[in-house]
Scaffold this motif. Sequence first.
Motif, short mmCIF file in Angstrom:
data_model
loop_
_atom_site.label_atom_id
_atom_site.label_comp_id
_atom_site.label_asym_id
_atom_site.label_seq_id
_atom_site.Cartn_x
_atom_site.Cartn_y
_atom_site.Cartn_z
N ILE A 286 0.83 -1.18 -0.03
CA ILE A 286 -0.06 -0.11 -0.02
C ILE A 286 0.79 1.33 0.06
CG2 ILE A 286 -1.96 -1.05 1.12
CD1 ILE A 286 -1.06 0.15 3.84
N PRO A 287 0.45 2.49 -0.42
CA PRO A 287 1.15 3.59 -0.42
C PRO A 287 1.45 4.17 0.95
CG PRO A 287 -0.74 3.69 -2.22
CD PRO A 287 -0.98 2.58 -1.16
N LEU A 288 2.32 4.92 0.91
CA LEU A 288 3.03 5.73 2.16
C LEU A 288 1.57 6.06 2.90
CD1 LEU A 288 4.91 6.02 4.31
CD2 LEU A 288 5.89 7.78 3.07
N GLY A 289 0.78 7.03 1.98
CA GLY A 289 -0.30 7.84 2.41
C GLY A 289 -1.27 6.79 3.11
N VAL A 290 -1.48 5.69 2.65
CA VAL A 290 -2.54 4.80 3.16
C VAL A 290 -1.88 4.13 4.24
CG1 VAL A 290 -4.03 2.81 2.79
CG2 VAL A 290 -3.67 4.43 0.93
N ALA A 291 -0.66 4.06 4.28
CA ALA A 291 0.03 3.12 5.30
C ALA A 291 0.08 4.19 6.80
CB ALA A 291 1.46 2.84 5.16
N ALA A 292 0.09 5.36 6.42
CA ALA A 292 0.07 6.25 7.39
C ALA A 292 -1.38 6.28 8.32
CB ALA A 292 0.24 7.79 6.98
N ILE A 293 -2.38 6.09 7.32
CA ILE A 293 -3.83 6.25 7.94
C ILE A 293 -3.96 4.88 8.86
CG2 ILE A 293 -6.34 5.83 7.48
CD1 ILE A 293 -5.79 7.56 4.86
N GLU A 294 -3.39 3.70 8.44
CA GLU A 294 -3.42 2.48 9.01
C GLU A 294 -2.51 2.63 10.38
OE1 GLU A 294 -5.11 -0.17 8.52
OE2 GLU A 294 -5.74 0.19 6.50
N MET A 295 -1.57 3.42 10.31
CA MET A 295 -0.72 3.51 11.53
C MET A 295 -1.31 4.47 12.70
SD MET A 295 3.10 3.23 9.47
CE MET A 295 4.10 3.43 10.92
N GLU A 296 -1.95 5.36 12.21
CA GLU A 296 -2.56 6.44 12.92
C GLU A 296 -3.54 5.70 13.85
OE1 GLU A 296 -3.02 10.75 10.97
OE2 GLU A 296 -4.57 9.22 10.49
N ARG A 297 -4.35 4.52 13.14
CA ARG A 297 -5.27 3.81 13.96
C ARG A 297 -4.60 3.14 14.92
NH1 ARG A 297 -8.29 2.15 8.55
NH2 ARG A 297 -9.32 4.03 8.05
N TRP A 298 -3.42 2.37 14.45
CA TRP A 298 -2.95 1.30 15.41
C TRP A 298 -2.17 1.95 16.67
CZ3 TRP A 298 -3.73 -4.03 14.93
CH2 TRP A 298 -2.87 -4.52 15.63
N TYR A 299 -1.48 2.97 16.15
CA TYR A 299 -0.72 3.68 17.22
C TYR A 299 -1.20 4.89 18.03
CZ TYR A 299 3.18 0.74 15.41
OH TYR A 299 3.97 -0.37 15.09
N GLY A 300 -2.41 5.44 17.80
CA GLY A 300 -3.09 6.32 18.11
C GLY A 300 -2.21 7.58 18.16
N VAL A 301 -1.67 8.02 16.96
CA VAL A 301 -0.78 9.27 16.86
C VAL A 301 -1.25 9.88 15.52
CG1 VAL A 301 1.29 8.25 18.18
CG2 VAL A 301 1.00 8.05 15.45
N LYS A 302 -1.11 11.23 15.27
CA LYS A 302 -1.40 11.61 14.21
C LYS A 302 -0.13 11.59 13.15
CE LYS A 302 -3.55 14.58 11.29
NZ LYS A 302 -4.67 14.09 10.50
N ILE A 303 -0.57 11.29 12.06
CA ILE A 303 0.69 11.27 10.92
C ILE A 303 0.19 11.96 9.71
CG2 ILE A 303 1.88 9.72 9.58
CD1 ILE A 303 1.49 7.52 11.42
N THR A 304 1.05 12.88 9.43
CA THR A 304 0.98 13.68 8.22
C THR A 304 2.15 13.42 7.32
OG1 THR A 304 -0.12 15.61 9.51
CG2 THR A 304 0.72 16.04 7.33
N VAL A 305 1.55 13.24 5.92
CA VAL A 305 2.55 12.88 4.97
C VAL A 305 2.50 13.72 3.86
CG1 VAL A 305 3.21 11.04 3.15
CG2 VAL A 305 2.09 10.24 5.36
#
Length: 350
Positions: A286-305
């Motif tokens: 998956i693209p980095l932008g989509v991976a960031a969304i998945e990681m936001e949910r998983w880790y509970g942090v805000k990720i901006t790409v």
Amino acid sequence: MPAFQDYNMEDFLQESSFCRYCAGTDARAVAFWEAWIKEHPAKKPAVKEAKELYYILNGNITATGFLQQRQKFEQTFQQHLQGEEVTAIGTRHLPIRRFLARAALIALLISLAGYSVYQFTKRTPHADYSSLAGERKSFQLPDGTSVMLNANSHITVANDFNKGTREITLSGEAFFDVAGAATKPFIVHTTRMDIRVLGTAFNVKAYPQDKSVETALIRGKVEVTIKGAHSRKIMLAPAQKLVLPEIHASKSLPAVATIGTLTINPRDSVALETSWTRNRLVLNDIPLGVAAIEMERWYGVKITVDTSIANKYKYTAIFEKETVEQALQAMQLSVPFHYRKINNEIFISQ
């Protein structure tokens, strides 16, 4: 796995299956909790405390008795607020000062009152289950169906659940192991599709912010109804998944659903689509932008790409015990990028 071992007294009392275990009205719940307590002896004090409070609040077996007990509790609580010494309620001489000291107990009483009325009138109450970002939960529905709720998800149970049908509404992702009931179909509603089953195990991923919605079937059969102007029904067999992409911009063309097979991890034969239930975050091409969304949910942090690299490269990885920074550092080994963390927000750039 959402961990009951992290529960405190209030958490246990808000778990419907635990209340049925205390009441002894559900053999399945009794068996589950007795086995769980044996496996987690360190939680016996918290369980004992929760059971004591349950019996204090719900010590009778009739609706009339329950209402009388509630009145006694309210009177006792008011006495406590006025500074009077209180040691017992009704005929159970149990010390409750340590419970009354918690302001949250008022809300807990209301919750248990609703549950008790259900037991006495045989009605199923409306119920909501939610998880925060970085959080996963496990619970059991009144019909015995086991549910695991992924991060940042919400389930609403219908008021008439387990009567003619068993209907819930999902926003987010959840895994269901449905209790068999041939005359009571189990139906999951999402914004773009409905999934109807009789007894099976399946996963539904339907986050509002995602471009696609998907259902993955582990065993049994499900009937998926795709909503909208081009409504249609699709049957899935075990090890199949259905992916419904985003709606076409013109909305005049139907979203073309694709049916594929589950991706199996050769290491342990677990489907990648349900690996989150084993506490694994899977990024599958998956693209980095989509991976960031998945990681936001998983880790509970805000990720901006940065938009310049959000769709430039794709990533495949499986993370289990890694922190969010360890995960990002591992991804940098594949395709380099820069990131900086400020408080609880991460910024990723070229």
